[in-house]
Write an enzyme that holds these catalytic residues in place. Structure first.
Site, PDB file in Angstrom:
ATOM      1  N   ASP A  26       6.718  57.840 -49.537  1.00  5.06           N
ATOM      2  CA  ASP A  26       8.078  58.307 -49.217  1.00  5.06           C
ATOM      3  C   ASP A  26       8.020  59.427 -48.171  1.00  5.06           C
ATOM      4  OD1 ASP A  26      10.799  58.885 -49.362  1.00  5.06           O
ATOM      5  OD2 ASP A  26      10.584  60.128 -51.159  1.00  5.06           O
TER       6      ASP A  26
ATOM      7  N   ASP B 244      -3.023  65.354 -47.027  1.00  8.63           N
ATOM      8  CA  ASP B 244      -2.338  64.221 -46.410  1.00  8.63           C
ATOM      9  C   ASP B 244      -2.304  63.032 -47.384  1.00  8.63           C
ATOM     10  OD1 ASP B 244      -1.276  62.493 -44.404  1.00  8.63           O
ATOM     11  OD2 ASP B 244      -3.291  61.733 -44.085  1.00  8.63           O
ATOM     12  N   GLY B 245      -1.122  62.566 -47.684  1.00  9.80           N
ATOM     13  CA  GLY B 245      -0.960  61.509 -48.681  1.00  9.80           C
ATOM     14  C   GLY B 245      -1.550  60.174 -48.241  1.00  9.80           C
TER      15      GLY B 245
ATOM     16  N   GLU C 155       1.084  66.482 -51.498  1.00 11.24           N
ATOM     17  CA  GLU C 155       2.115  67.122 -50.671  1.00 11.24           C
ATOM     18  C   GLU C 155       1.396  67.989 -49.644  1.00 11.24           C
ATOM     19  OE1 GLU C 155       5.547  67.167 -50.097  1.00 11.24           O
ATOM     20  OE2 GLU C 155       4.930  68.682 -48.647  1.00 11.24           O
TER      21      GLU C 155
HETATM   22  C1  SAM Z   1      11.169  62.681 -48.357  1.00 10.27           C
HETATM   23  S1  SAM Z   1      10.221  64.032 -48.916  1.00 10.27           S
HETATM   24  C2  SAM Z   1       9.598  63.491 -50.453  1.00 10.27           C
HETATM   25  C3  SAM Z   1      10.587  63.358 -51.539  1.00 10.27           C
HETATM   26  C4  SAM Z   1      10.013  62.946 -52.869  1.00 10.27           C
HETATM   27  N1  SAM Z   1       9.139  61.782 -52.754  1.00 10.27           N
HETATM   28  C5  SAM Z   1      11.120  62.620 -53.840  1.00 10.27           C
HETATM   29  O1  SAM Z   1      11.531  61.448 -53.927  1.00 10.27           O
HETATM   30  O2  SAM Z   1      11.587  63.522 -54.527  1.00 10.27           O
HETATM   31  C6  SAM Z   1       8.773  63.935 -47.920  1.00 10.27           C
HETATM   32  C7  SAM Z   1       7.733  65.014 -48.219  1.00 10.27           C
HETATM   33  O3  SAM Z   1       6.505  64.643 -47.557  1.00 10.27           O
HETATM   34  C8  SAM Z   1       5.850  65.819 -47.134  1.00 10.27           C
HETATM   35  N2  SAM Z   1       4.868  65.369 -46.117  1.00 10.27           N
HETATM   36  C9  SAM Z   1       5.034  65.169 -44.785  1.00 10.27           C
HETATM   37  N3  SAM Z   1       3.933  64.608 -44.241  1.00 10.27           N
HETATM   38  C10 SAM Z   1       3.047  64.439 -45.262  1.00 10.27           C
HETATM   39  C11 SAM Z   1       1.736  63.859 -45.363  1.00 10.27           C
HETATM   40  N4  SAM Z   1       1.129  63.346 -44.285  1.00 10.27           N
HETATM   41  N5  SAM Z   1       1.136  63.828 -46.563  1.00 10.27           N
HETATM   42  C12 SAM Z   1       1.749  64.341 -47.676  1.00 10.27           C
HETATM   43  N6  SAM Z   1       2.988  64.891 -47.649  1.00 10.27           N
HETATM   44  C13 SAM Z   1       3.633  64.928 -46.465  1.00 10.27           C
HETATM   45  C14 SAM Z   1       6.968  66.708 -46.663  1.00 10.27           C
HETATM   46  O4  SAM Z   1       6.567  68.070 -46.646  1.00 10.27           O
HETATM   47  C15 SAM Z   1       8.060  66.402 -47.688  1.00 10.27           C
HETATM   48  O5  SAM Z   1       8.008  67.314 -48.752  1.00 10.27           O
END
Ligand code: SAM
Length: 276
Positions: free
Chosen positions: A162, A141-142, A116
């Protein structure tokens, strides 16, 4: 990065994505060998839907709130049991995000890697996961993390991608990430969530996925609005790469029932991105 999942937790898109996530995890449990779940965009982990953010949008009430006590196929019981697990009181107050949901279903020998990027969300996620030895949280970064974490030592498991889809380039990033990850770990299961606004965008996404040359990609879609209005979230989809044995048939049975319980217009689809 303005996106905060708390406003959307337990909405129809979460219900659809998490129900499928639970089905995939249950299939992985059919074998004794341990598996890993790698969640690239994990969110905060646990959402208080009685708070002002969730109440403001009302999305939970039209999502999980609709199906909490509906008559649903037995295959969805593990999903609802996982939601019940974070609600020890009778009233439904919390909704689990993907990392908590996965952990609720995983066994002691399985492992969760959660990424996250947002510092506040990552902190909340660490708090929500507590001292669970099966889980590790990485504030990073994921997409980049996939290079570091694939293939997992267990050599079996699921990668959930996601992202918030705030940036126009997100679709292309997801496709590129899948292609690179699949090259490192071709036998892994991948689940890619995507919004459906304009139908043409969703079709373009499928065409880009087909161009990766990856053959076994099952696209599951749900539409809550009948029209094709580009400014609205009309529906969403989840592409499952290397779907587990027999899950296609389960999805064809379960998704229409879930859609009916959500009382949406539109409908559901389960189709191969590259026809078999
Ligand atoms: C749609 S939400 C995730 C929901 C979660 N997967 C669930 O199903 O409960 C997207 C998340 O990705 C995070 N995010 C945005 N860009 C990212 C990146 N490059 N790497 C990791 N996390 C990221 C955001 O802060 C947010 O919390």
């Amino acid at each position: 990065m303005n996106y905060r999942h708390l406003y959307h937790a337990g909405n129809f898109a979460d219900v659809f994505k998490h129900a499928i996530l639970a089905l995939v995890i249950e299939r992985l449990k059919a074998k004794d060998a341990p598996f890993a779940v790698i969640d690239t965009h994990a969110g905060a982990g646990l959402y208080d839907i009685s708070g002002p953010e969730a109440q403001k949008t009302g999305e939970f009430a039209r999502g999980y709130g609709q199906i909490a006590s509906a008559d649903l196929p037995a295959a969805l019981a593990p999903y609802r049991a996982a939601v019940a697990q974070v609600n020890p009181e009778v009233a439904l107050r919390f909704y689990p995000g993907s990392p908590l949901l996965a952990l609720a279903l995983m066994r002691p020998r399985d492992r969760l890697v959660a990424c996250e990027l947002h510092p506040d969300e990552a902190r909340a996620l660490k708090r929500a996961l507590g001292r669970d030895k099966r889980a590790e949280v990485h504030e990073r970064d994921g997409y980049a993390a996939l290079k570091a974490f694939l293939p997992p030592k267990e050599r079996r498991g699921l990668v959930l991608i996601d992202p918030p889809f705030e940036a126009p380039a997100e679709r292309r990033r997801v496709v590129r990430a899948l292609a690179q990850a699949h090259a490192r770990w071709p036998t892994g299961i991948y689940a890619l969530w995507y919004p459906i606004k304009a139908d043409s965008e969703a079709r373009l996404f499928h065409a880009e996925l087909a161009n990766t040359g990856i053959r076994r990609q099952l696209a599951c879609e749900v539409r809550m609005q009948a029209g094709d209005e580009p400014a609205r979230l009309n529906g969403c989809g989840l592409v499952i790469v290397n779907p587990p044995f027999q899950i296609e048939a389960t999805l064809r049975q379960v998704l229409p029932a879930l859609h009916a319980a959500l009382a949406g217009a539109g409908g559901t689809r389960v189709d191969w991105v590259v026809p078999e």
